[in-house]
Scaffold this active site. Structure first.
Site, PDB file in Angstrom:
ATOM      1  N   GLY A  46       0.835  -1.191   0.000  1.00 44.96           N
ATOM      2  CA  GLY A  46       0.000   0.000   0.000  1.00 44.96           C
ATOM      3  C   GLY A  46       0.867   1.237   0.000  1.00 44.96           C
ATOM      4  N   GLN A  51       3.230   9.855   0.940  1.00 39.97           N
ATOM      5  CA  GLN A  51       4.502   9.154   1.122  1.00 39.97           C
ATOM      6  C   GLN A  51       5.491   9.430  -0.008  1.00 39.97           C
ATOM      7  OE1 GLN A  51       2.350   5.282   2.168  1.00 39.97           O
ATOM      8  NE2 GLN A  51       4.324   5.102   3.223  1.00 39.97           N
ATOM      9  N   CYS A  91       5.955  -0.113   7.549  1.00 41.02           N
ATOM     10  CA  CYS A  91       5.651   1.038   6.706  1.00 41.02           C
ATOM     11  C   CYS A  91       6.869   1.388   5.862  1.00 41.02           C
ATOM     12  CB  CYS A  91       5.259   2.225   7.575  1.00 41.02           C
ATOM     13  SG  CYS A  91       4.799   3.702   6.653  1.00 41.02           S
ATOM     14  N   LEU A  92       6.621   1.670   4.585  1.00 42.60           N
ATOM     15  CA  LEU A  92       7.722   2.060   3.699  1.00 42.60           C
ATOM     16  C   LEU A  92       8.379   3.359   4.157  1.00 42.60           C
ATOM     17  CD1 LEU A  92       6.107   1.215   0.243  1.00 42.60           C
ATOM     18  CD2 LEU A  92       7.762  -0.143   1.548  1.00 42.60           C
ATOM     19  N   HIS A 133      -4.308   1.682   7.365  1.00 47.08           N
ATOM     20  CA  HIS A 133      -2.933   2.179   7.474  1.00 47.08           C
ATOM     21  C   HIS A 133      -2.723   3.342   6.501  1.00 47.08           C
ATOM     22  CE1 HIS A 133       1.528   1.522   7.996  1.00 47.08           C
ATOM     23  NE2 HIS A 133       1.510   2.183   6.845  1.00 47.08           N
ATOM     24  N   GLU A 134      -3.142   3.144   5.238  1.00 48.50           N
ATOM     25  CA  GLU A 134      -2.958   4.190   4.224  1.00 48.50           C
ATOM     26  C   GLU A 134      -3.890   5.374   4.463  1.00 48.50           C
ATOM     27  OE1 GLU A 134      -0.304   3.912   2.674  1.00 48.50           O
ATOM     28  OE2 GLU A 134      -0.004   1.776   2.978  1.00 48.50           O
ATOM     29  N   HIS A 137      -2.370   7.671   6.836  1.00 46.59           N
ATOM     30  CA  HIS A 137      -1.362   8.527   6.200  1.00 46.59           C
ATOM     31  C   HIS A 137      -2.002   9.787   5.634  1.00 46.59           C
ATOM     32  CE1 HIS A 137       2.523   6.596   6.328  1.00 46.59           C
ATOM     33  NE2 HIS A 137       2.036   5.440   5.893  1.00 46.59           N
TER      34      HIS A 137
END
Length: 165
Positions: A46, A51, A91-92, A133-134, A137
């Protein structure tokens, strides 16, 4: 299209709230392609536009397990949730850290797709986790803000996502 640079914690942009998309035009479609390219290059499941430094309310997801197409959600809204689950997240934008987080097990969502068409989805299990999660963000929230516990991957604390009874 293009792989873009990931923004990493403590980059201040990750704490900002993203703005709704008014028109799904070629520029937004290019952004979506870049997001997908970036997510796949980083081996993610995701990615939110913030991000990669773009404060727009768009996210992409692909669990790559079931062979389905990636999911693109523009201006997503939760309309209903059911039950809870807990499991490990990474997380990236926060490499080398994991956390145990509680998320809804089933999530009903309305949004626009990459063509600007209204869609409604029901996400369950892992996809519900990825979505929340996204979505966080897009509101400047990181999973570490909600984690019950955080740890480094070499500490071997991974927990499968399990519905809570």
């Amino acid at each position: 299209m293009a792989v873009r640079a990931l923004r990493l914690e403590p980059d201040e942009i990750l704490r900002k709230k993203s703005k709704p998309i008014e028109v799904v035009d070629d520029k937004i479609k290019e952004l979506i392609e870049d997001m997908l390219d970036t997510m796949y290059e980083a081996n993610g499941v995701g990615l939110a536009a913030v991000q990669i430094g773009v404060l727009k309310r768009v996210l992409v997801m692909d669990d790559m397990e079931d062979g389905s197409e990636p999911i693109v959600l523009i201006n997503p809204e939760v309309t209903h949730t059911e039950r809870m689950q807990r499991g490990t997240e990474g997380c990236l934008s926060i490499p080398n850290l994991r956390g145990i987080v509680r998320r809804p097990y089933i999530t009903h969502v309305k949004a626009l797709n990459e063509n600007g068409e209204a869609v409604e989805l029901v996400l369950e299990g892992f996809l519900s986790v990825v979505f929340h999660h996204e979505l966080d963000h897009l509101d400047g929230i990181l999973y570490t803000d909600k984690a019950i516990k955080t740890y480094h991957p070499d500490e071997d604390e991974d927990e499968d996502h399990q519905e809570e009874k």
